[in-house]
Design an enzyme around this catalytic site. Sequence first.
Site, PDB file in Angstrom:
ATOM      1  N   TRP A 118      11.423  32.295  42.356  1.00  0.00           N
ATOM      2  CA  TRP A 118      11.304  31.907  40.951  1.00  0.00           C
ATOM      3  C   TRP A 118      10.910  33.172  40.224  1.00  0.00           C
ATOM      4  O   TRP A 118       9.803  33.680  40.378  1.00  0.00           O
ATOM      5  CB  TRP A 118      10.244  30.816  40.813  1.00  0.00           C
ATOM      6  CG  TRP A 118      10.134  30.235  39.447  1.00  0.00           C
ATOM      7  CD1 TRP A 118      10.949  29.302  38.880  1.00  0.00           C
ATOM      8  CD2 TRP A 118       9.114  30.517  38.473  1.00  0.00           C
ATOM      9  NE1 TRP A 118      10.512  29.004  37.615  1.00  0.00           N
ATOM     10  CE2 TRP A 118       9.394  29.729  37.340  1.00  0.00           C
ATOM     11  CE3 TRP A 118       8.014  31.357  38.446  1.00  0.00           C
ATOM     12  CZ2 TRP A 118       8.604  29.757  36.193  1.00  0.00           C
ATOM     13  CZ3 TRP A 118       7.219  31.389  37.305  1.00  0.00           C
ATOM     14  CH2 TRP A 118       7.527  30.594  36.195  1.00  0.00           C
ATOM     15  N   LYS A 175       7.738  23.821  40.039  1.00  0.00           N
ATOM     16  CA  LYS A 175       6.916  22.636  40.287  1.00  0.00           C
ATOM     17  C   LYS A 175       5.458  23.003  40.473  1.00  0.00           C
ATOM     18  O   LYS A 175       4.559  22.316  40.015  1.00  0.00           O
ATOM     19  CB  LYS A 175       7.446  21.918  41.538  1.00  0.00           C
ATOM     20  CG  LYS A 175       6.706  20.633  41.869  1.00  0.00           C
ATOM     21  CD  LYS A 175       6.942  19.583  40.802  1.00  0.00           C
ATOM     22  CE  LYS A 175       6.155  18.324  41.040  1.00  0.00           C
ATOM     23  NZ  LYS A 175       6.060  17.494  39.823  1.00  0.00           N
ATOM     24  N   GLU A 186       2.535  14.167  25.747  1.00  0.00           N
ATOM     25  CA  GLU A 186       3.223  14.130  27.041  1.00  0.00           C
ATOM     26  C   GLU A 186       4.703  13.782  26.855  1.00  0.00           C
ATOM     27  O   GLU A 186       5.577  14.355  27.515  1.00  0.00           O
ATOM     28  CB  GLU A 186       2.520  13.113  27.963  1.00  0.00           C
ATOM     29  CG  GLU A 186       3.254  12.702  29.232  1.00  0.00           C
ATOM     30  CD  GLU A 186       3.499  13.837  30.216  1.00  0.00           C
ATOM     31  OE1 GLU A 186       3.066  14.964  29.958  1.00  0.00           O
ATOM     32  OE2 GLU A 186       4.179  13.575  31.230  1.00  0.00           O
ATOM     33  N   GLU A 240      11.053  19.667  28.401  1.00  0.00           N
ATOM     34  CA  GLU A 240      11.241  20.377  29.662  1.00  0.00           C
ATOM     35  C   GLU A 240      12.529  20.000  30.384  1.00  0.00           C
ATOM     36  O   GLU A 240      13.091  20.826  31.088  1.00  0.00           O
ATOM     37  CB  GLU A 240      10.027  20.276  30.582  1.00  0.00           C
ATOM     38  CG  GLU A 240       9.751  18.935  31.186  1.00  0.00           C
ATOM     39  CD  GLU A 240       8.525  18.958  32.128  1.00  0.00           C
ATOM     40  OE1 GLU A 240       8.220  19.985  32.724  1.00  0.00           O
ATOM     41  OE2 GLU A 240       7.893  17.900  32.257  1.00  0.00           O
ATOM     42  N   ASN A 290       5.304  35.140  47.622  1.00  0.00           N
ATOM     43  CA  ASN A 290       5.083  34.177  46.536  1.00  0.00           C
ATOM     44  C   ASN A 290       3.866  34.661  45.770  1.00  0.00           C
ATOM     45  O   ASN A 290       2.847  34.963  46.384  1.00  0.00           O
ATOM     46  CB  ASN A 290       4.830  32.791  47.146  1.00  0.00           C
ATOM     47  CG  ASN A 290       4.373  31.777  46.109  1.00  0.00           C
ATOM     48  OD1 ASN A 290       4.535  31.989  44.909  1.00  0.00           O
ATOM     49  ND2 ASN A 290       3.799  30.679  46.560  1.00  0.00           N
ATOM     50  N   GLY A 291       3.962  34.749  44.448  1.00  0.00           N
ATOM     51  CA  GLY A 291       2.805  35.184  43.659  1.00  0.00           C
ATOM     52  C   GLY A 291       3.097  36.468  42.920  1.00  0.00           C
ATOM     53  O   GLY A 291       4.266  36.819  42.698  1.00  0.00           O
ATOM     54  N   LYS A 293       7.743  16.093  28.061  1.00  0.00           N
ATOM     55  CA  LYS A 293       8.747  15.595  28.996  1.00  0.00           C
ATOM     56  C   LYS A 293      10.155  15.829  28.446  1.00  0.00           C
ATOM     57  O   LYS A 293      11.044  16.285  29.149  1.00  0.00           O
ATOM     58  CB  LYS A 293       8.492  14.099  29.208  1.00  0.00           C
ATOM     59  CG  LYS A 293       8.754  13.555  30.566  1.00  0.00           C
ATOM     60  CD  LYS A 293       7.621  13.610  31.533  1.00  0.00           C
ATOM     61  CE  LYS A 293       7.200  15.017  31.848  1.00  0.00           C
ATOM     62  NZ  LYS A 293       6.025  15.104  32.680  1.00  0.00           N
ATOM     63  N   ARG A 343      10.058  23.057  44.153  1.00  0.00           N
ATOM     64  CA  ARG A 343       9.113  23.954  43.500  1.00  0.00           C
ATOM     65  C   ARG A 343       9.777  24.746  42.379  1.00  0.00           C
ATOM     66  O   ARG A 343       9.089  25.362  41.569  1.00  0.00           O
ATOM     67  CB  ARG A 343       8.534  24.937  44.529  1.00  0.00           C
ATOM     68  CG  ARG A 343       7.752  24.259  45.625  1.00  0.00           C
ATOM     69  CD  ARG A 343       7.617  25.156  46.828  1.00  0.00           C
ATOM     70  NE  ARG A 343       6.685  26.242  46.618  1.00  0.00           N
ATOM     71  CZ  ARG A 343       5.412  26.229  46.991  1.00  0.00           C
ATOM     72  NH1 ARG A 343       4.939  25.183  47.600  1.00  0.00           N
ATOM     73  NH2 ARG A 343       4.637  27.248  46.776  1.00  0.00           N
ATOM     74  N   HIS A 352      -0.655  16.185   7.049  1.00  0.00           N
ATOM     75  CA  HIS A 352      -1.230  17.521   6.923  1.00  0.00           C
ATOM     76  C   HIS A 352      -0.220  18.595   7.301  1.00  0.00           C
ATOM     77  O   HIS A 352      -0.587  19.724   7.578  1.00  0.00           O
ATOM     78  CB  HIS A 352      -2.487  17.642   7.786  1.00  0.00           C
ATOM     79  CG  HIS A 352      -3.557  16.673   7.383  1.00  0.00           C
ATOM     80  ND1 HIS A 352      -4.276  16.803   6.216  1.00  0.00           N
ATOM     81  CD2 HIS A 352      -3.973  15.517   7.948  1.00  0.00           C
ATOM     82  CE1 HIS A 352      -5.110  15.783   6.107  1.00  0.00           C
ATOM     83  NE2 HIS A 352      -4.940  14.981   7.144  1.00  0.00           N
ATOM     84  N   CYS A 355       7.956  30.289  43.975  1.00  0.00           N
ATOM     85  CA  CYS A 355       8.644  30.761  45.176  1.00  0.00           C
ATOM     86  C   CYS A 355       8.234  29.964  46.417  1.00  0.00           C
ATOM     87  O   CYS A 355       7.110  29.483  46.497  1.00  0.00           O
ATOM     88  CB  CYS A 355       8.291  32.213  45.421  1.00  0.00           C
ATOM     89  SG  CYS A 355       8.557  33.251  43.996  1.00  0.00           S
TER      90      CYS A 355
HETATM   91  C1  AGP Z   1       4.901  18.455  33.945  1.00  0.00           C
HETATM   92  O1  AGP Z   1       6.039  17.709  33.801  1.00  0.00           O
HETATM   93  C2  AGP Z   1       5.000  19.821  34.283  1.00  0.00           C
HETATM   94  N1  AGP Z   1       6.184  20.290  34.761  1.00  0.00           N
HETATM   95  C3  AGP Z   1       3.780  20.709  34.208  1.00  0.00           C
HETATM   96  O2  AGP Z   1       3.293  20.643  32.907  1.00  0.00           O
HETATM   97  C4  AGP Z   1       2.637  20.392  35.205  1.00  0.00           C
HETATM   98  O3  AGP Z   1       2.036  19.178  34.879  1.00  0.00           O
HETATM   99  C5  AGP Z   1       1.619  21.546  35.174  1.00  0.00           C
HETATM  100  O4  AGP Z   1       2.258  22.737  35.561  1.00  0.00           O
HETATM  101  C6  AGP Z   1       0.410  21.297  36.031  1.00  0.00           C
HETATM  102  O5  AGP Z   1       0.745  21.203  37.374  1.00  0.00           O
HETATM  103  P1  AGP Z   1      -0.263  20.613  38.442  1.00  0.00           P
HETATM  104  O6  AGP Z   1      -0.520  19.205  38.073  1.00  0.00           O
HETATM  105  O7  AGP Z   1       0.435  20.761  39.753  1.00  0.00           O
HETATM  106  O8  AGP Z   1      -1.520  21.437  38.357  1.00  0.00           O
END
Ligand code: AGP
Length: 608
Positions: free
Chosen positions: A74, A603, A480, A487, A98-99, A484, A27, A503, A2
């Site tokens: 959010w 974000k 990673e 997401e 927010n939170g 990527k 965000r 395995h 948020c």
């Molecule tokens: C990565 O593409 C993400 N959307 C997510 O995994 C992110 O890296 C994670 O939430 C950590 O965020 P930060 O680096 O702001 O702590």
Amino acid sequence: MCGIVGVLGREAVAGQIVEALKRLEYRGYDSAGVATLEEGCLTRRRAQGKLRNLELRIKDEPLQGRVGIGHTRWATHGKPTENNAHPHASDRLAVVHNGIIENFRELREELTAKGHRFDTETDTEVVAHLVTEELRQGKAPREAVAAALPRLRGAFALAFLFEGEEDLLIGARQGAPLAVGYGDGEMYLGSDALALAPFTDEITYLEDGDWVILTHAGAIFHDATGLPVHRARQRSMASAFLIDKGNHRHFMSKEIHEQPEVVGRTLAHYLDMSEGAVRLPFDLPFDAKDLASITISACGTAYYAGLVAKYWFERYARLPVEIDVASEFRYREAPLKKGGLMIVISQSGETADTLASLRYAKENGLVVLSVVNVATSTIARESHVVAPTLAGPEIGVASTKAFTCQLSVLACLALAFGRATGALSAEREAQLVSSLIAVPGLMAEALKREPLTEQLANQLSRARDVLYLGRGTSFPLALEGALKLKEISYIHAEGYAAGELKHGPIALIDEDMPVIVIAPFDPVFEKTVSNMQEVAARGGRIILIADQRAEHESSIDFQAVIAMAEMEPDFAPIVYAVPVQQIAYYTAVHMGKDVDQPRNLAKSVTVE
Ligand code: AGP
């Protein structure tokens, strides 16, 4: 997560609020709203979905109020509907949040028993009613907020607007960031300096537990005990950064292309280019040779950066590394040795689980070094030492340039520690430093593979599942890559250590399963070739990301090879991240997905 904005202005503020909310779009959010005082009366406009919907709403029913609050939500408690969108209001006030309010259920029961009626599924509404209850007892707005705040449990930032109070906004911070901005006859509240950048570059960040009263005369800060406190103003650099997409279709594309520049800038901060040595831009409050081990904690992409760094710290400094995702680390009661080192990694510097890990480490007497991109963030402020990544604001939800900058900083730290422990010879350090200096150029070269990654993405967009494989430092990059792709394209993807294939995951291999193998020409390359042969023998379609030597040595019939320039294989993850990111980016673009704001994602994850 948020986003919060508040403006105590001189003219109609709704337009300013929406402009500031746009700067918080990165965000992640799924509904938005604004509340202003129209001739003293609380008036709200809210809309599900994008800010464009809210703008249309305000166009149809304009707002003229000179004080107001706004929010991008959010969803955590309740669906992303208009009714659940903030601001939430009673007949006396409106609030944005927010939170998470952890004890909202018990408060709602208590307030319901007192006759309050709840209209939404959110935890936030309880805040509106709690403060209203205090107002009904005859308290003024400031006293009512002061009385209500200690009753709230959880991590939150709040902004309040009161019926009939044209010269008042109140903000509060407990765990989630909030900043006050100072304008020319105007005052502002914002989740971060970026939101306020069009209005002011003079800001004050609230400390945890603070609440603030804003009037046209200025800001009066109070700490958690309710006592007035001084909080320093600072000049924000946010306005120095241009928050636009340039010539790119998406922020993610822009941020991928910025990498040679920002990685170069970050490396220059940590390396003495002329001496060919690492020069940390800060003093360490410990001697690395006295360390017995290192603990690393982070989330998501930042965690994968830490996982790559584990190989570097162990290889160059001979220091054992214990690493865990922050959501596990914070609760598993890890025994930590006083005087040890904890490294936390975070782009936003606000990730709730990472922050909790940092606090756990501090409580246990560890020195905390944070690798962060936002210098004014909570994690940065609470760390003993900050190792900044100089990536600039990262707007796309999918982390790209922050990841490669994190890797760059961690590589420099590993070399510095290697020198301190004596495990790394001066000669090897010089070789590795010159390899790091070459990285930005190699990234620029890697960007030239874009047409091929775009073409491959076209084929990948038809896949149901994708497997990523790698060994050594390429294993975290495989994880990673899978993250990527998942997401932003919503295609199911998994990353595996190539040696683990037999395995279990080998059972998945058939001609419909694309397998992306990341294999620089390193000492474990031969082993990876054997794993690729196992895939090829089962009809798997392999896309190889490797240098030319690797391609020639393997004699396998690949579906495609993304040929990279030869380089020091230890640092390949920094450069190979480029095609890995582009594959995900173009696959999502090809599928018509919202690349910069993928569904359900935020974000900055300020809730656990
Ligand atoms: C990565 O593409 C993400 N959307 C997510 O995994 C992110 O890296 C994670 O939430 C950590 O965020 P930060 O680096 O702001 O702590």
